[in-house]
Design a protein around this motif. Structure first.
Motif, PDB file in Angstrom:
ATOM      1  N   VAL A  54      38.770  49.772  54.482  1.00  0.00           N
ATOM      2  CA  VAL A  54      38.868  49.172  53.145  1.00  0.00           C
ATOM      3  C   VAL A  54      39.148  47.669  53.219  1.00  0.00           C
ATOM      4  O   VAL A  54      39.670  47.165  54.215  1.00  0.00           O
ATOM      5  N   ILE A  55      38.782  47.000  52.128  1.00  0.00           N
ATOM      6  CA  ILE A  55      39.248  45.640  51.839  1.00  0.00           C
ATOM      7  C   ILE A  55      40.251  45.802  50.703  1.00  0.00           C
ATOM      8  O   ILE A  55      39.988  46.524  49.741  1.00  0.00           O
ATOM      9  N   SER A  56      41.390  45.162  50.811  1.00  0.00           N
ATOM     10  CA  SER A  56      42.391  45.290  49.752  1.00  0.00           C
ATOM     11  C   SER A  56      42.845  43.910  49.301  1.00  0.00           C
ATOM     12  O   SER A  56      42.509  42.890  49.911  1.00  0.00           O
ATOM     13  N   GLY A  57      43.624  43.884  48.228  1.00  0.00           N
ATOM     14  CA  GLY A  57      44.109  42.597  47.746  1.00  0.00           C
ATOM     15  C   GLY A  57      44.912  42.713  46.474  1.00  0.00           C
ATOM     16  O   GLY A  57      45.168  43.808  45.969  1.00  0.00           O
ATOM     17  N   ILE A  58      45.283  41.554  45.949  1.00  0.00           N
ATOM     18  CA  ILE A  58      46.076  41.491  44.717  1.00  0.00           C
ATOM     19  C   ILE A  58      45.744  40.206  43.961  1.00  0.00           C
ATOM     20  O   ILE A  58      45.470  39.171  44.574  1.00  0.00           O
ATOM     21  N   ILE A  59      45.720  40.298  42.633  1.00  0.00           N
ATOM     22  CA  ILE A  59      45.525  39.107  41.800  1.00  0.00           C
ATOM     23  C   ILE A  59      46.897  38.476  41.600  1.00  0.00           C
ATOM     24  O   ILE A  59      47.727  38.991  40.852  1.00  0.00           O
ATOM     25  N   LYS A  60      47.138  37.371  42.282  1.00  0.00           N
ATOM     26  CA  LYS A  60      48.462  36.738  42.250  1.00  0.00           C
ATOM     27  C   LYS A  60      48.730  36.050  40.912  1.00  0.00           C
ATOM     28  O   LYS A  60      49.844  36.078  40.404  1.00  0.00           O
ATOM     29  N   SER A  61      47.707  35.409  40.368  1.00  0.00           N
ATOM     30  CA  SER A  61      47.844  34.733  39.063  1.00  0.00           C
ATOM     31  C   SER A  61      46.455  34.537  38.472  1.00  0.00           C
ATOM     32  O   SER A  61      45.456  34.488  39.190  1.00  0.00           O
ATOM     33  N   ILE A  62      46.417  34.431  37.143  1.00  0.00           N
ATOM     34  CA  ILE A  62      45.131  34.233  36.464  1.00  0.00           C
ATOM     35  C   ILE A  62      45.355  33.586  35.111  1.00  0.00           C
ATOM     36  O   ILE A  62      46.314  33.910  34.399  1.00  0.00           O
ATOM     37  N   ASP A  63      44.477  32.634  34.753  1.00  0.00           N
ATOM     38  CA  ASP A  63      44.466  32.080  33.400  1.00  0.00           C
ATOM     39  C   ASP A  63      43.011  31.920  32.981  1.00  0.00           C
ATOM     40  O   ASP A  63      42.109  32.445  33.641  1.00  0.00           O
ATOM     41  N   SER A  64      42.760  31.218  31.902  1.00  0.00           N
ATOM     42  CA  SER A  64      41.407  31.134  31.346  1.00  0.00           C
ATOM     43  C   SER A  64      40.467  30.259  32.165  1.00  0.00           C
ATOM     44  O   SER A  64      39.268  30.195  31.871  1.00  0.00           O
ATOM     45  N   GLU A  65      40.977  29.600  33.198  1.00  0.00           N
ATOM     46  CA  GLU A  65      40.134  28.710  34.005  1.00  0.00           C
ATOM     47  C   GLU A  65      40.074  29.094  35.475  1.00  0.00           C
ATOM     48  O   GLU A  65      39.046  28.897  36.131  1.00  0.00           O
ATOM     49  N   LYS A  66      41.166  29.627  36.012  1.00  0.00           N
ATOM     50  CA  LYS A  66      41.186  29.908  37.450  1.00  0.00           C
ATOM     51  C   LYS A  66      42.091  31.092  37.765  1.00  0.00           C
ATOM     52  O   LYS A  66      42.895  31.521  36.932  1.00  0.00           O
ATOM     53  N   ALA A  67      41.926  31.603  38.977  1.00  0.00           N
ATOM     54  CA  ALA A  67      42.774  32.702  39.436  1.00  0.00           C
ATOM     55  C   ALA A  67      43.052  32.521  40.921  1.00  0.00           C
ATOM     56  O   ALA A  67      42.265  31.911  41.658  1.00  0.00           O
ATOM     57  N   LEU A  68      44.187  33.043  41.356  1.00  0.00           N
ATOM     58  CA  LEU A  68      44.554  33.038  42.767  1.00  0.00           C
ATOM     59  C   LEU A  68      44.581  34.487  43.222  1.00  0.00           C
ATOM     60  O   LEU A  68      45.345  35.294  42.685  1.00  0.00           O
ATOM     61  N   VAL A  69      43.740  34.799  44.210  1.00  0.00           N
ATOM     62  CA  VAL A  69      43.601  36.179  44.680  1.00  0.00           C
ATOM     63  C   VAL A  69      43.880  36.243  46.174  1.00  0.00           C
ATOM     64  O   VAL A  69      43.386  35.415  46.946  1.00  0.00           O
ATOM     65  N   GLU A  70      44.685  37.209  46.563  1.00  0.00           N
ATOM     66  CA  GLU A  70      44.964  37.450  47.979  1.00  0.00           C
ATOM     67  C   GLU A  70      44.054  38.581  48.462  1.00  0.00           C
ATOM     68  O   GLU A  70      44.038  39.658  47.866  1.00  0.00           O
ATOM     69  N   ILE A  71      43.308  38.326  49.536  1.00  0.00           N
ATOM     70  CA  ILE A  71      42.386  39.313  50.096  1.00  0.00           C
ATOM     71  C   ILE A  71      42.859  39.683  51.498  1.00  0.00           C
ATOM     72  O   ILE A  71      43.218  38.805  52.291  1.00  0.00           O
ATOM     73  N   SER A  72      42.848  40.992  51.783  1.00  0.00           N
ATOM     74  CA  SER A  72      43.316  41.471  53.089  1.00  0.00           C
ATOM     75  C   SER A  72      42.224  42.267  53.788  1.00  0.00           C
ATOM     76  O   SER A  72      41.638  43.188  53.211  1.00  0.00           O
ATOM     77  N   MET A  73      41.932  41.873  55.031  1.00  0.00           N
ATOM     78  CA  MET A  73      41.037  42.629  55.895  1.00  0.00           C
ATOM     79  C   MET A  73      41.264  42.193  57.344  1.00  0.00           C
ATOM     80  O   MET A  73      41.843  41.128  57.595  1.00  0.00           O
TER      81      MET A  73
END
Length: 209
Positions: A118-137
């Motif tokens: 699997v590839i896993s992850g989490i959406i750390k933060s998000i607003d109407s313009e950008k998001a910070l996503v952590e991806i794990s593999m």
């Protein structure tokens, strides 16, 4: 004349009295605003990607047909519904509409990684313009910032990741070696780029009460 004045006075008193009574009997009309909440809809979610081959960087498109998302809670704020959400993508769900290529990606690319199911992850933060996503593999976790686009209840996220960030050059070389014929361009060079473009979209369910 006096009688007329007295009559007019009495009529005025009655009119004022009736006016006060009418005002007291007016019912207040309270307008209750609707409260809307947003919920995640798994069936609307599409995880697409574009890898690149040849020196001139020709795109090869694919999707992951399955993604399991865990939402913390529904929210009145549409984007807060997605904030903090975790996800798991089974490698087996990869689809490029080419079974032979899918098999090679699963086995010669992801199959050479640590914890390759699997590839896993989490959406750390998000607003109407950008998001910070952590991806794990491949036993590593890397954060990427990407662009967010909101259209009604539809939310799209796009970013570019580099597989070298996950120390997966060995996996890149492995896939390139079994695909050398189709990865060789007009210049005679076999090339598989480490950069991959990611595009995710989902449509939330809006419910108002």
């Amino acid at each position: 004349m006096k009688k007329n004045i007295i009559v007019l006075g009495l009529l005025s008193i009655v009119a004022l009295s009736c006016g006060e009574t009418a005002a007291e009997n007016v019912e207040e009309v309270v307008v209750q605003e609707q409260v809307c909440t947003y919920a995640y809809n798994a069936e609307s979610t599409i995880v697409g990607w574009t890898a690149f081959k040849f020196t001139e960087k020709k795109g090869v498109n694919g999707v992951f047909e399955k993604v399991d998302v865990l939402i913390a809670q529904n929210s009145e704020d549409m984007l807060q519904t997605l904030s903090g959400a975790s996800f798991t993508i089974p490698i087996e769900s990869v689809n490029t509409e080419n079974p032979d290529r899918d098999y090679k990606i699963k086995n010669s690319f992801f199959g050479t990684m640590e914890s390759s199911e699997v590839i896993s992850g989490i959406i750390k933060s998000i607003d109407s313009e950008k998001a910070l996503v952590e991806i794990s593999m491949n036993g590593m976790s890397v954060e990427y910032e990407g662009v967010v686009l909101v259209e009604g209840e539809k939310v799209s996220f796009s970013t570019s990741i580099d597989m070298v960030d996950f120390e997966s050059q060995k996996s890149i070389d492995s896939l390139n070696s079994v695909c050398i014929a189709v990865h060789t361009g007009s210049d005679g060079i076999s090339k598989l780029w480490s950069e991959v473009d990611i595009n995710v979209e989902t449509t939330l369910v809006k419910e108002c009460k």
